[in-house]
Design an enzyme around this catalytic site. Sequence first.
Site, short mmCIF file in Angstrom:
data_model
loop_
_atom_site.label_atom_id
_atom_site.label_comp_id
_atom_site.label_asym_id
_atom_site.label_seq_id
_atom_site.Cartn_x
_atom_site.Cartn_y
_atom_site.Cartn_z
N GLY A 123 1.21 124.60 21.71
CA GLY A 123 0.46 123.36 21.95
C GLY A 123 1.46 122.32 22.41
O GLY A 123 2.44 122.06 21.72
N PHE A 143 4.68 120.79 23.70
CA PHE A 143 6.04 121.31 23.79
C PHE A 143 6.30 122.40 22.74
O PHE A 143 7.31 123.06 22.77
CB PHE A 143 7.06 120.19 23.54
CG PHE A 143 7.22 119.22 24.67
CD1 PHE A 143 7.94 118.05 24.48
CD2 PHE A 143 6.66 119.46 25.92
CE1 PHE A 143 8.11 117.13 25.54
CE2 PHE A 143 6.81 118.56 26.96
CZ PHE A 143 7.54 117.41 26.77
N ASP A 155 -5.89 111.82 18.90
CA ASP A 155 -6.13 113.08 19.60
C ASP A 155 -6.97 114.03 18.76
O ASP A 155 -6.68 115.24 18.67
CB ASP A 155 -4.81 113.75 20.01
CG ASP A 155 -5.03 114.83 21.08
OD1 ASP A 155 -4.15 115.72 21.21
OD2 ASP A 155 -6.10 114.82 21.73
#
Length: 297
Positions: free
Chosen positions: A33, A35, A147
Amino acid sequence: MSKREDDASTIPETIVDRNNGFSYIRRRFFGKGGFAKCYELEKVGSGVIYAGKIVSKTLLMKENQKEKMAQEIHIHRSLEHRNIVKFYTYFEDTHNVYVLLELCRRRSMMELHKRRKALTEPEVRYFMKQLLEGVSYLHDLKIIHRDLKLGNLFLNDHLEVKIGDFGLAAKIEYSGQRKKTVCGTPNYIAPEILTKKGHSFEVDVWSIGCILYTLLVGRPPFETSSLRETYNRIKKCEFSIPSHISENAAAMVHSMLMPDPLQRPSVKQLLRSDFMTIGYCPRDLPPSILTTAPRFD
Ligand SMILES: COc1cc(C(=O)NC2CCN(C)CC2)ccc1Nc1cc2c(cn1)c(C)nn2-c1cc(Cl)cc(-c2ccccc2C(N)=O)c1
């Protein structure tokens, strides 16, 4: 030659935390997910299993990337709630930064959504209650997640919801502060972020509204074939709710997807909404719901 997704060329099979001498065996690759790559890590000696998020330092060369990772760790390590993924520790070696997190063996709600599509309303109430309680805890600490999406809502063996991935999270430093930017692209992004009007806690309510719609209807509210068209629909708040969705559920979705962020209810108000308080809410759910709709006789 293209690199395999689980390329572990610079991740040792046994990872050592030089701060305390603890070592961890790298087991299954779970996925990636942003980096990070995620592996199952087993602590040598105790046999305790963690979800290890591993980030190569080659991806942290720029100052702003280092700061983003440091901010994620700073925020996540301060949290303690049954509906927030537990943060155990972090350390680094020459090549990588390692973050040890609570393993959620039933993966995320994205896998549940892909398999089941629309859920029954009692199941939606069950998942929404835990998500709202976890976000209420964050907002009490003046933290916005920014997020919230199905892929960041992990499920443990008991199908309890655990909010993870604080890579875009931020702290509201003073009352009334409106953040102007977010480094990254939230999946269920609110209109005020797209139009750069300044944003705060209400963006999490918007994202939860998108999650609620997706769980009830079986698809996201603003989904189109192009990102540009999706963003246009978000800015115009253009969505429709199928007629088979109950009145209370539809009313809750509409309240959360209001274009004006100040018109949206707070998370605490949502926990007291008609949809959340009127109607059956199971205390727990059997693992069979991961594949088949339950019957609540
Ligand atoms: C047994 O536990 C798990 C199994 C699996 C699994 O079987 N994945 C399969 C996918 C298909 N491939 C072919 C084989 C492996 C995935 C996640 C698990 N659990 C888990 C993961 C966790 C956490 C806690 N628990 C935390 C905290 N973070 N992550 C985490 C971290 C990163 Cl960097 C990626 C992803 C990630 C992996 C895949 C898809 C999506 C995502 C995603 N949500 O980002 C997840």
